[in-house]
Design an enzyme around this catalytic site. Sequence first.
Site, PDB file in Angstrom:
ATOM      1  N   LYS A  52       0.844  -1.074   0.500  1.00 57.65           N
ATOM      2  CA  LYS A  52      -0.353   0.350   0.017  1.00 57.65           C
ATOM      3  C   LYS A  52       0.782   1.019   0.056  1.00 57.65           C
ATOM      4  O   LYS A  52       0.897   2.326  -0.457  1.00 57.65           O
ATOM      5  CB  LYS A  52      -1.287   0.173   1.372  1.00 57.65           C
ATOM      6  CG  LYS A  52      -2.061  -1.119   1.246  1.00 57.65           C
ATOM      7  CD  LYS A  52      -2.541  -1.610   2.007  1.00 57.65           C
ATOM      8  CE  LYS A  52      -4.023  -2.770   2.453  1.00 57.65           C
ATOM      9  NZ  LYS A  52      -4.167  -2.645   3.647  1.00 57.65           N
ATOM     10  N   GLN A  96      -4.836  -1.912  10.315  1.00 59.01           N
ATOM     11  CA  GLN A  96      -4.719  -2.949   9.107  1.00 59.01           C
ATOM     12  C   GLN A  96      -4.661  -4.607  10.260  1.00 59.01           C
ATOM     13  O   GLN A  96      -4.970  -4.416  11.412  1.00 59.01           O
ATOM     14  CB  GLN A  96      -2.538  -3.640   9.013  1.00 59.01           C
ATOM     15  CG  GLN A  96      -2.887  -4.744   7.769  1.00 59.01           C
ATOM     16  CD  GLN A  96      -3.378  -4.360   6.333  1.00 59.01           C
ATOM     17  OE1 GLN A  96      -3.654  -3.778   6.004  1.00 59.01           O
ATOM     18  NE2 GLN A  96      -3.995  -5.314   6.228  1.00 59.01           N
ATOM     19  N   ASP A 119     -11.206   2.346   4.502  1.00 58.27           N
ATOM     20  CA  ASP A 119     -11.248   0.892   4.595  1.00 58.27           C
ATOM     21  C   ASP A 119     -12.626   0.671   4.549  1.00 58.27           C
ATOM     22  O   ASP A 119     -13.144  -0.274   3.646  1.00 58.27           O
ATOM     23  CB  ASP A 119     -11.079  -0.246   5.551  1.00 58.27           C
ATOM     24  CG  ASP A 119      -9.479  -0.984   5.221  1.00 58.27           C
ATOM     25  OD1 ASP A 119      -9.077  -1.071   4.098  1.00 58.27           O
ATOM     26  OD2 ASP A 119      -8.451  -1.022   6.482  1.00 58.27           O
TER      27      ASP A 119
HETATM   28  N1  GUN Z   1      -6.760  -7.566   6.104  1.00 57.67           N
HETATM   29  C1  GUN Z   1      -6.685  -8.376   5.160  1.00 57.67           C
HETATM   30  N2  GUN Z   1      -7.983  -7.001   4.282  1.00 57.67           N
HETATM   31  C2  GUN Z   1      -7.396  -6.119   5.092  1.00 57.67           C
HETATM   32  C3  GUN Z   1      -8.233  -4.690   4.860  1.00 57.67           C
HETATM   33  O1  GUN Z   1      -8.515  -4.736   3.174  1.00 57.67           O
HETATM   34  N3  GUN Z   1      -8.208  -4.009   5.136  1.00 57.67           N
HETATM   35  C4  GUN Z   1      -7.447  -3.500   6.424  1.00 57.67           C
HETATM   36  N4  GUN Z   1      -7.205  -3.157   7.428  1.00 57.67           N
HETATM   37  N5  GUN Z   1      -6.803  -5.030   7.120  1.00 57.67           N
HETATM   38  C5  GUN Z   1      -7.257  -6.125   5.892  1.00 57.67           C
END
Ligand code: GUN
Length: 294
Positions: A52, A96, A119
Amino acid sequence: MIRIDGVKVAKEVKEKLREETNQIVNSGRRAPHLTAILVGLDGASQTYVASKEKDCHEIGFGSEVIRMPETTTESELLELIEKINQSETTDGLIVQLPLPKHISEKKVTDAISPLKDVDGFTPANFGLVTRGEGGYIPATPFGILKLLEAYKIETKGKHVVVLGRSNIVGRPMSILLSQASPTGNATVTLCHSKTENLEFYTKHADIVVVAIGISEFLKGNMLKEGATVIDVGITRVSDSSNPRGYVLKGDADYASLEGVCYAATPVPGGVGPMTRTGLMLNTLEAYKKKFNLD
Ligand code: GUN
């Protein structure tokens, strides 16, 4: 069978985002900024967060990863979130997942300001998205809609089967595909671990979105000819012959789809890169909302 190339589509979307970011910065404004919080040392999470950060860098967004030790308490994390909620310089904030067991994921995600919740995990955003009233679409469903659009896979009037009912993927995906929109208007069946006679549904699906976290679960012989498969799964399966000690597997057995399906996403290189793109699109959106742009 068409291989739906998420890397290629993600590159195209990111290029557009880069151009728009350039214009913003050239007009004298600061760049959009994404902050990610990572608690602990989960290997997969570290990889995701690094990817990211790389995407942000390529597009020209500012980005920052706040790494916290595994022993961080829930209240310490909530305090940090509140500080970033108030920050003028962060537009998007993600924590995350998964979090260490002693921290409530619900409490933590609910604490993120809905304005910065790129998100799309907060109840406020979930409600807006469900009602078709804006809000940030969770990154994976957003990325999947973009993939369907890019490959001109018609959803209108089609039967879509979504496997998995998580709040992050399956549930919002099923709602979005049924909405009256260019990437909606489908008849959607949401299947899950308690669904009886699953194959009956998959055999009658024009599109299957599989997000259950069981590697190579969906086989070609469970599908009708000409179906499209969107594979959200990404599981690390031990493999001593691989230098990393594991290989990445999707929820669909890709090889078995050949000769049956019209199109399918590979793993890796399908949905994964598009999920990150969804996050970037939401971050730009958050920035524009903040400054009342377009
Ligand atoms: N862990 C697995 N997928 C995601 C996601 O799309 N966002 C976040 N913040 N954590 C994750």
